[in-house]
Design an enzyme around this catalytic site. Structure first.
Site, short mmCIF file in Angstrom:
data_model
loop_
_atom_site.label_atom_id
_atom_site.label_comp_id
_atom_site.label_asym_id
_atom_site.label_seq_id
_atom_site.Cartn_x
_atom_site.Cartn_y
_atom_site.Cartn_z
N GLU A 83 0.86 -1.13 0.01
CA GLU A 83 0.22 0.04 -0.01
C GLU A 83 0.94 1.25 0.04
O GLU A 83 0.45 2.40 0.32
CB GLU A 83 -0.95 0.07 1.28
CG GLU A 83 -2.09 -1.27 1.27
CD GLU A 83 -2.56 -1.50 2.40
OE1 GLU A 83 -2.20 -1.03 3.22
OE2 GLU A 83 -3.68 -2.38 2.31
N HIS A 98 -0.51 0.43 10.59
CA HIS A 98 0.59 -0.48 10.10
C HIS A 98 1.68 -0.61 11.11
O HIS A 98 1.97 0.28 12.00
CB HIS A 98 1.15 -0.37 8.82
CG HIS A 98 0.23 -0.38 7.78
ND1 HIS A 98 0.19 0.15 6.69
CD2 HIS A 98 -0.78 -1.19 7.48
CE1 HIS A 98 -0.64 -0.22 5.58
NE2 HIS A 98 -1.39 -1.12 6.47
N ASP A 114 -0.73 -5.24 9.36
CA ASP A 114 -1.68 -4.57 10.18
C ASP A 114 -1.67 -4.65 11.48
O ASP A 114 -1.41 -5.74 11.81
CB ASP A 114 -3.07 -4.69 9.46
CG ASP A 114 -3.56 -4.04 8.31
OD1 ASP A 114 -2.93 -3.36 7.56
OD2 ASP A 114 -4.54 -4.30 7.66
#
Length: 597
Positions: A344, A534, A368
């Site tokens: 991401e 994260h 995550d």
């Protein structure tokens, strides 16, 4: 074009060296002469310790450069500086057993991290010079680390005490990490993923604090290279055979299931994506042979991120395979140094992964920080109690398949699960990591374009450190650190909890070390105080290394569970307060400002 002699590729191979500066009392006719051998011996012992203990992330031993002669005044200090410039010295360690002429023998290059070891002896106390030198550095605004052994040594004792060794190595490893980033790039492939703040690449942070460039490439470049065959077709054939032999497919959660023909097509695409992404980062001389000389150079990227969601993943296979394989210590070309790729395009997490790699030489887990499971909640949904380290609750670390496969914990140190530097990993251990991983067809609800997500369960019992940089308006970058352990759950509870989230992604159950205070009052408090979605997870308890590195870069640390006697920062930090070390850290970082500004 001859890439063997191309300056870009030579630059990548050029490591930062550690400069050792033996400084001495400059008075002749007896004083200096009596100290020459002892002083130079300190320098040589320091160099031997570093060169025989520390390695760069590519496995090569750290290199040291010693001044040609002892430094007794400004002229000899200048000569030493010239030698260091010629030999790519980026870390400076000054050693002495005696009094010296403070500011005359100092190394005042502002960017290079500095430490001073003053010998604890009574005959010619190096501690006196150490105090004078640190005062001079502080006055000039050039932070330096002070090293002083706890116990008095005899003047003829050439050994390095254990407490001095610990600080020399801690400083050196962190300083090398800081300097190895200088001049490299963070490569952003794509832009912002789903509004994630860490995906908004902050070019000022990356330059001001790390000395790195920010490079940007649109994701369409990957499609162009696939369509125009700008990749090594021989390597692709090798890679696709390796994937077929080593990457077993897992459960398909989709209804209807993905067809075999579609899976074959997606495997071919994700392998090409992996090769192309690596070539974008570091280049590939093979491309020049194919007539693509510009593409062959790459972007000199020491870390990178892939946006993926959603403009890519809505119609193309996801980046989980490319991220997981590049972050791992092995692929179809064998066991090798990991790359750093943030899913991401979370650059802030990618930078923490880079810190972890440079400080430990090991692959990193990208996760995550997904869920806190209290003992009561587990009891309610699973009918069983959490036990052992997990009895106070657990944090579920999980992401869509981008974690290094080393994170399975199938490597071994002293018979225990570990993540090792690539040069210590055996072929069997690499195979065990692959066998512990299944590649599930991506859930089409999340990833309309398909792809494959890695699924594994991290073995329990590994000491690990979770970290994260956040950028706060009005404050700037700040670092969070949580040391703890991976844990294993009762298999029934594990299966139940995983299915409630996503059973096709890799899971790491994490329990932080609890102090009973502040953000570490309990496991829930750690989850509650974590500053982003994260975290980067590194093998080992490396919070002390991260704190030392952060102080070199002038990044304050606002949440950590590191014992105070393990924390090592520049001497100037003490002037900002000794009763509240956290506040002093913030004040010092603000006062001195980013390393490159």
């Amino acid at each position: 074009m001859n890439f063997d002699n191309h300056p870009v590729f030579q630059l990548r191979k050029k490591h930062v060296r550690v400069g050792i500066r033996p400084v001495i009392d400059g008075r002749r006719k007896g004083v200096r002469e009596s100290l020459e051998a002892q002083t130079m011996q300190m320098a040589k012992k320091t160099a031997d310790l570093i060169q025989n203990t520390l390695r760069y992330s590519d496995g090569m031993p750290v290199e040291c450069v010693i001044a040609d002669i002892c430094i007794g005044g400004a002229a000899e200090a200048a000569a030493c500086m010239e030698k260091f410039k010629e030999n790519n010295v980026g870390v400076s360690i000054t050693v002495t057993p005696c009094w010296c002429y403070g500011t005359e023998v100092m190394d005042i290059t502002p960017i290079i991290p500095k430490a001073v070891w003053g010998f604890n002896g009574t005959e010619r106390p190096g501690a006196v010079y150490l105090a004078a030198a640190l005062a001079g550095y502080n006055q000039l605004g050039v932070p330096a680390f002070g090293i002083y052994g706890k116990d008095v040594q005899e003047s003829d004792d050439s050994s390095i005490p254990d407490d001095v060794k610990e600080k020399l190595l801690l400083f050196t490893k962190a300083a090398i990490a800081a300097m190895e980033m200088q001049g490299k790039s963070y490569l952003s492939v794509g832009a912002v993923s789903m509004g994630i703040a860490g995906s908004v690449v902050d070019t000022h942070f990356i330059y001001d604090y790390l000395g790195m460039k920010s490079e940007f490439v649109d994701m369409t470049e990957i499609i162009r290279r696939i369509n125009e065959k700008i990749y090594d077709s021989e390597e692709f054939n090798k890679a696709i055979k390796w994937v077929a032999a080593n990457c077993r497919e897992g459960e398909d959660p989709n209804d209807p299931p993905v067809s075999g023909e579609q899976r074959k097509s997606e495997w071919e695409t994700v392998v090409k994506m992996t090769m192309i992404f690596r070539d974008l980062m570091v280049g590939n001389p093979k491309l020049a042979e194919l007539g693509f000389e510009e593409e062959a150079l790459g972007h000199n990227a020491i870390a990178a991120g892939f946006q993926g969601q959603r403009q890519w993943t809505d119609f193309m296979p996801n980046g989980d395979f490319l991220e997981a394989i590049l972050n791992s210590s092995f692929d179809w070309n064998g066991i090798r140094e990991p790359y750093i790729v943030a899913t991401e395009n979370d650059s802030l997490n990618g930078i923490c992964m880079l810190f972890g790699l440079l400080l430990t030489n090991t692959a990193q887990i990208f996760s995550d920080v997904r869920t806190y499971w209290s003992p009561e909640a587990v009891q309610r949904v699973g009918g069983k109690k959490l036990t052992g380290l997990a009895e106070g609750g657990i944090i579920h670390l999980i992401n869509s398949g981008s974690s290094a496969l080393d994170g399975t914990g199938k490597q071994r140190l002293d018979g225990k699960p570990a993540i090792k530097p690539f040069w210590e990993i055996t072929e069997k251990e690499a195979k065990d990591c692959l066998e512990a991983t299944s590649w599930c067809p991506a859930i089409r609800e999340y990833f309309r374009g398909g792809g494959f997500s890695s699924h594994f369960l991290t073995e329990g019992g590994m000491p690990v450190t979770m970290s994260r940089i956040n950028i706060i308006h009005g404050l700037g970058p700040a670092l969070q650190i949580a040391e703890g352990y991976t844990v294993e759950l009762d298999p029934e509870i594990d299966a139940l909890l995983q299915k409630r989230t996503n059973p096709t992604w890799p899971t790491t159950w994490f329990v932080p070390k609890i102090t009973g205070k502040g953000a570490f009052k309990d496991v829930y408090s750690v989850m509650l105080n974590w500053g982003a979605n994260h975290a980067a997870v590194s093998y080992g308890h490396i919070g002390d290394k991260l704190i030392t590195l952060a102080s070199i870069l002038r990044i304050p640390v606002y949440m950590h569970n590191i014992e105070r006697d393990r924390i090592f920062r520049p001497a100037a930090w003490n002037a900002f307060g000794t009763s509240d070390a956290e506040s002093a850290d913030f004040a010092a970082c603000k006062s001195f400002g980013p390393l490159y500004r």
